[in-house]
Design a protein around this motif. Structure first.
Motif, PDB file in Angstrom:
ATOM      1  N   ALA A   1       1.154  -1.735  -0.068  1.00  0.00           N
ATOM      2  CA  ALA A   1      -0.382   0.131  -0.071  1.00  0.00           C
ATOM      3  C   ALA A   1       1.088   1.344  -0.188  1.00  0.00           C
ATOM      4  CB  ALA A   1      -0.942  -0.191   1.036  1.00  0.00           C
ATOM      5  N   VAL A   2       0.420   2.202  -0.668  1.00  0.00           N
ATOM      6  CA  VAL A   2       1.030   3.811  -0.700  1.00  0.00           C
ATOM      7  C   VAL A   2       0.560   3.993   0.308  1.00  0.00           C
ATOM      8  CG1 VAL A   2       1.780   5.565  -1.808  1.00  0.00           C
ATOM      9  CG2 VAL A   2       1.276   3.399  -2.931  1.00  0.00           C
ATOM     10  N   THR A   3       1.439   4.919   1.418  1.00  0.00           N
ATOM     11  CA  THR A   3       0.084   5.258   2.973  1.00  0.00           C
ATOM     12  C   THR A   3       0.662   6.255   2.830  1.00  0.00           C
ATOM     13  OG1 THR A   3       2.547   5.444   3.551  1.00  0.00           O
ATOM     14  CG2 THR A   3       0.780   3.399   4.342  1.00  0.00           C
ATOM     15  N   SER A   4       1.864   6.887   1.985  1.00  0.00           N
ATOM     16  CA  SER A   4       1.622   8.764   2.038  1.00  0.00           C
ATOM     17  C   SER A   4       2.290   9.300   1.018  1.00  0.00           C
ATOM     18  CB  SER A   4       2.600   8.954   3.344  1.00  0.00           C
ATOM     19  OG  SER A   4       2.945  10.508   3.015  1.00  0.00           O
ATOM     20  N   ILE A   5       1.582  10.460  -0.446  1.00  0.00           N
ATOM     21  CA  ILE A   5       2.840  10.990  -0.737  1.00  0.00           C
ATOM     22  C   ILE A   5       2.758  12.771  -0.998  1.00  0.00           C
ATOM     23  CG2 ILE A   5       2.310   9.446  -2.928  1.00  0.00           C
ATOM     24  CD1 ILE A   5      -0.508  11.307  -2.764  1.00  0.00           C
TER      25      ILE A   5
ATOM     26  N   ALA B   1       5.891   7.399   0.143  1.00  0.00           N
ATOM     27  CA  ALA B   1       5.828   6.109   1.304  1.00  0.00           C
ATOM     28  C   ALA B   1       5.529   4.750   0.633  1.00  0.00           C
ATOM     29  CB  ALA B   1       5.695   7.151   2.266  1.00  0.00           C
ATOM     30  N   SER B   2       5.525   3.722   1.752  1.00  0.00           N
ATOM     31  CA  SER B   2       4.970   2.380   1.586  1.00  0.00           C
ATOM     32  C   SER B   2       4.613   1.695   2.165  1.00  0.00           C
ATOM     33  CB  SER B   2       5.058   1.796   0.051  1.00  0.00           C
ATOM     34  OG  SER B   2       4.494   0.693  -0.080  1.00  0.00           O
ATOM     35  N   ALA B   3       3.505   0.620   2.543  1.00  0.00           N
ATOM     36  CA  ALA B   3       3.848  -0.419   3.548  1.00  0.00           C
ATOM     37  C   ALA B   3       5.395  -0.792   3.005  1.00  0.00           C
ATOM     38  CB  ALA B   3       2.891  -1.021   3.964  1.00  0.00           C
TER      39      ALA B   3
ATOM     40  N   LEU C   1      10.219  -0.757   9.340  1.00  0.00           N
ATOM     41  CA  LEU C   1       8.502  -1.570   9.377  1.00  0.00           C
ATOM     42  C   LEU C   1       7.439  -0.429   8.478  1.00  0.00           C
ATOM     43  CD1 LEU C   1       7.582  -1.724  13.120  1.00  0.00           C
ATOM     44  CD2 LEU C   1       8.083  -3.283  11.305  1.00  0.00           C
ATOM     45  N   CYS C   2       6.013  -0.854   7.929  1.00  0.00           N
ATOM     46  CA  CYS C   2       6.012   0.240   7.451  1.00  0.00           C
ATOM     47  C   CYS C   2       5.798   1.604   7.584  1.00  0.00           C
ATOM     48  CB  CYS C   2       3.719  -0.277   7.580  1.00  0.00           C
ATOM     49  SG  CYS C   2       3.341   0.626   6.643  1.00  0.00           S
ATOM     50  N   ILE C   3       6.020   2.392   6.340  1.00  0.00           N
ATOM     51  CA  ILE C   3       6.406   3.738   6.832  1.00  0.00           C
ATOM     52  C   ILE C   3       5.064   4.732   6.703  1.00  0.00           C
ATOM     53  CG2 ILE C   3       7.238   5.868   5.375  1.00  0.00           C
ATOM     54  CD1 ILE C   3       9.383   3.967   4.587  1.00  0.00           C
ATOM     55  N   ASN C   4       4.641   5.018   7.609  1.00  0.00           N
ATOM     56  CA  ASN C   4       3.196   6.391   7.599  1.00  0.00           C
ATOM     57  C   ASN C   4       3.131   7.453   7.302  1.00  0.00           C
ATOM     58  OD1 ASN C   4       2.098   3.975   9.616  1.00  0.00           O
ATOM     59  ND2 ASN C   4       3.705   5.505  11.384  1.00  0.00           N
ATOM     60  N   GLN C   5       4.587   8.068   6.365  1.00  0.00           N
ATOM     61  CA  GLN C   5       4.491   9.141   6.447  1.00  0.00           C
ATOM     62  C   GLN C   5       6.083   9.036   5.629  1.00  0.00           C
ATOM     63  OE1 GLN C   5       2.695  12.387   8.554  1.00  0.00           O
ATOM     64  NE2 GLN C   5       1.950  13.790   6.844  1.00  0.00           N
ATOM     65  N   VAL C   6       5.806  11.159   4.377  1.00  0.00           N
ATOM     66  CA  VAL C   6       6.942  11.603   3.638  1.00  0.00           C
ATOM     67  C   VAL C   6       5.879  13.089   3.489  1.00  0.00           C
ATOM     68  CG1 VAL C   6       6.721  10.693   1.703  1.00  0.00           C
ATOM     69  CG2 VAL C   6       8.733  10.625   2.033  1.00  0.00           C
ATOM     70  N   VAL C   7       7.453  13.036   3.912  1.00  0.00           N
ATOM     71  CA  VAL C   7       6.923  15.199   3.448  1.00  0.00           C
ATOM     72  C   VAL C   7       8.428  15.449   2.913  1.00  0.00           C
ATOM     73  CG1 VAL C   7       6.242  17.494   4.329  1.00  0.00           C
ATOM     74  CG2 VAL C   7       5.445  15.516   5.281  1.00  0.00           C
TER      75      VAL C   7
END
Length: 187
Positions: free
Chosen positions: A114-118, A130-132, A155-161
């Motif tokens: 899953a793509v978790t943040s863009i 960022a992705s799981a 582990l899973c990445i929750n956010q990227v900025v």
């Protein structure tokens, strides 16, 4: 991809807007426009930085979808039939859907989960995701190709900025592994 009207109230609002020749202050031609192309839950969405003309969304289907922002200027509803023909007609949805078909720019693939943040780069030349799957991807917005793949989280990445001022080559990510990582795209 289609415009979704989920109930008779939505159809009435759309018909009302068509009847009023879009005499509102809104940038949108309709109160709600639903962009659909993901094959599962959508987890994140972001407007582009410079002018907001592009929307990126990421989801459980491992993809990033790119769209032109639906505004009065780029949705052609003049091809829709007249309001009298639209009343109580299922064709309203089809014709309105056809008018926004051109909003889809493309699909970026490459993550294995899953793509978790863009986020967009400051100049909108690339997207960072960022992705799981524990990776961060830097993607060329014009070609959809991956510029760089970063993997350091456990582990899973929750956010990227992306950093919005100063050194635009820096990004930060946070993960379920209790770490914040600062990334330099140049290395």
């Amino acid at each position: 991809m289609s415009l979704v009207t989920t109930n008779s109230t939505s159809k009435q609002l759309i018909n009302k807007n068509i009847n009023n020749d879009l005499n509102s202050n809104s940038l949108l031609p309709f109160p709600v426009i639903s962009l659909q192309n993901h094959k599962g839950s959508v987890l994140c969405a972001k407007f582009s930085n410079i002018d907001g003309n592009i929307i990126a969304s990421g989801g459980l289907d491992h993809t990033i979808q790119l769209w032109n922002t639906p505004t009065i200027e780029n949705i052609n509803i003049s091809s829709s039939s007249s309001p009298k023909e639209n009343e109580n007609s299922e064709n309203t949805d089809t014709k309105l859907s056809d008018s926004i078909e051109g909003l889809k720019i493309g699909t970026i693939t490459g993550h294995k989960s899953a793509v978790t943040s863009i986020d967009f780069s400051t100049d909108n030349s690339y997207i960072i995701s960022a992705s799981a799957d524990r990776t961060i991807g830097f993607w060329d917005i014009e070609t959809g190709r991956r510029i760089r793949k970063c993997q350091d989280h456990e582990l899973c990445i929750n956010q990227v900025v992306n950093l919005k001022s100063g050194n635009e080559n820096l990004s930060i990510s946070c993960s379920d592994d209790s770490n914040l990582n600062v990334w330099d795209i140049r290395y």
